[in-house]
Motif scaffolding. Structure first.
Motif, PDB file in Angstrom:
ATOM      1  N   PHE A   1      10.962  11.391  33.153  1.00  0.00           N
ATOM      2  CA  PHE A   1      10.189  12.594  32.880  1.00  0.00           C
ATOM      3  C   PHE A   1      10.047  12.800  31.373  1.00  0.00           C
ATOM      4  O   PHE A   1       8.959  13.122  30.879  1.00  0.00           O
TER       5      PHE A   1
ATOM      6  N   GLY B   1       5.831  12.425  39.648  1.00  0.00           N
ATOM      7  CA  GLY B   1       6.963  13.333  39.638  1.00  0.00           C
ATOM      8  C   GLY B   1       6.440  14.767  39.562  1.00  0.00           C
ATOM      9  O   GLY B   1       5.260  14.996  39.272  1.00  0.00           O
TER      10      GLY B   1
ATOM     11  N   ALA C   1       7.077  18.889  38.231  1.00  0.00           N
ATOM     12  CA  ALA C   1       7.748  19.871  37.397  1.00  0.00           C
ATOM     13  C   ALA C   1       7.141  21.223  37.771  1.00  0.00           C
ATOM     14  O   ALA C   1       6.312  21.784  37.051  1.00  0.00           O
TER      15      ALA C   1
ATOM     16  N   ASP D   1       2.649   6.822  34.749  1.00  0.00           N
ATOM     17  CA  ASP D   1       3.604   7.775  35.303  1.00  0.00           C
ATOM     18  C   ASP D   1       2.952   9.146  35.212  1.00  0.00           C
ATOM     19  O   ASP D   1       2.514   9.560  34.140  1.00  0.00           O
TER      20      ASP D   1
ATOM     21  N   VAL E   1       3.110  13.361  35.934  1.00  0.00           N
ATOM     22  CA  VAL E   1       3.923  14.543  36.197  1.00  0.00           C
ATOM     23  C   VAL E   1       2.957  15.670  36.524  1.00  0.00           C
ATOM     24  O   VAL E   1       2.015  15.949  35.778  1.00  0.00           O
TER      25      VAL E   1
END
Length: 124
Positions: A18, A48, A50, A84, A86
């Motif tokens: 992260f 991911g 958050a 990646d 988030v």
């Protein structure tokens, strides 16, 4: 044949993963959801979340958002560049239907794809 599974390797699992994304991300946002992305050294995208309790108070509402995002990434993983991602959500996302959230994710991911292909373009 293309596999449409959402395995452990498609998730961001560690705090360092992260942190890596938060350091220098490609950013695509709306009043509802912000999508951060950064190139990884893998051949596939990872996602991911958050999603703060302060923004979305009830667990069932946070879980609905996460479930929709996971399903979107499961179905579109082979179209996405090796980044990646988030996902961050704001309180206003609760006003949207499931279909509207999927359409918004599609729009944000397409914007990230364009930025990834043309890194000199400014982020939105």
């Amino acid at each position: 044949m293309v596999k449409l599974t959402f395995t452990r390797e498609l998730r961001l699992l560690t705090p360092s993963s992260f942190t890596f994304v938060f350091q220098d991300p490609l950013r695509s946002g709306s009043p509802y959801i912000t999508l951060l992305a950064r190139f990884n050294n893998l051949t596939h995208p990872r996602v991911g979340f958050a999603i703060a309790k302060k923004q979305i108070k009830h667990a069932h509402e946070r879980n609905r958002i996460k479930r929709l995002v996971r399903e979107y990434f499961r179905l579109h993983q082979h179209e996405l560049p090796p980044l990646d991602y988030v996902v961050m959500a704001r309180t206003a996302v609760l006003e949207l239907s499931n279909q509207q959230i999927i359409e918004l994710l599609d729009k944000l991911c397409n914007r990230i794809k364009r930025m990834a292909q043309n890194p000199s373009a400014p982020s939105a």
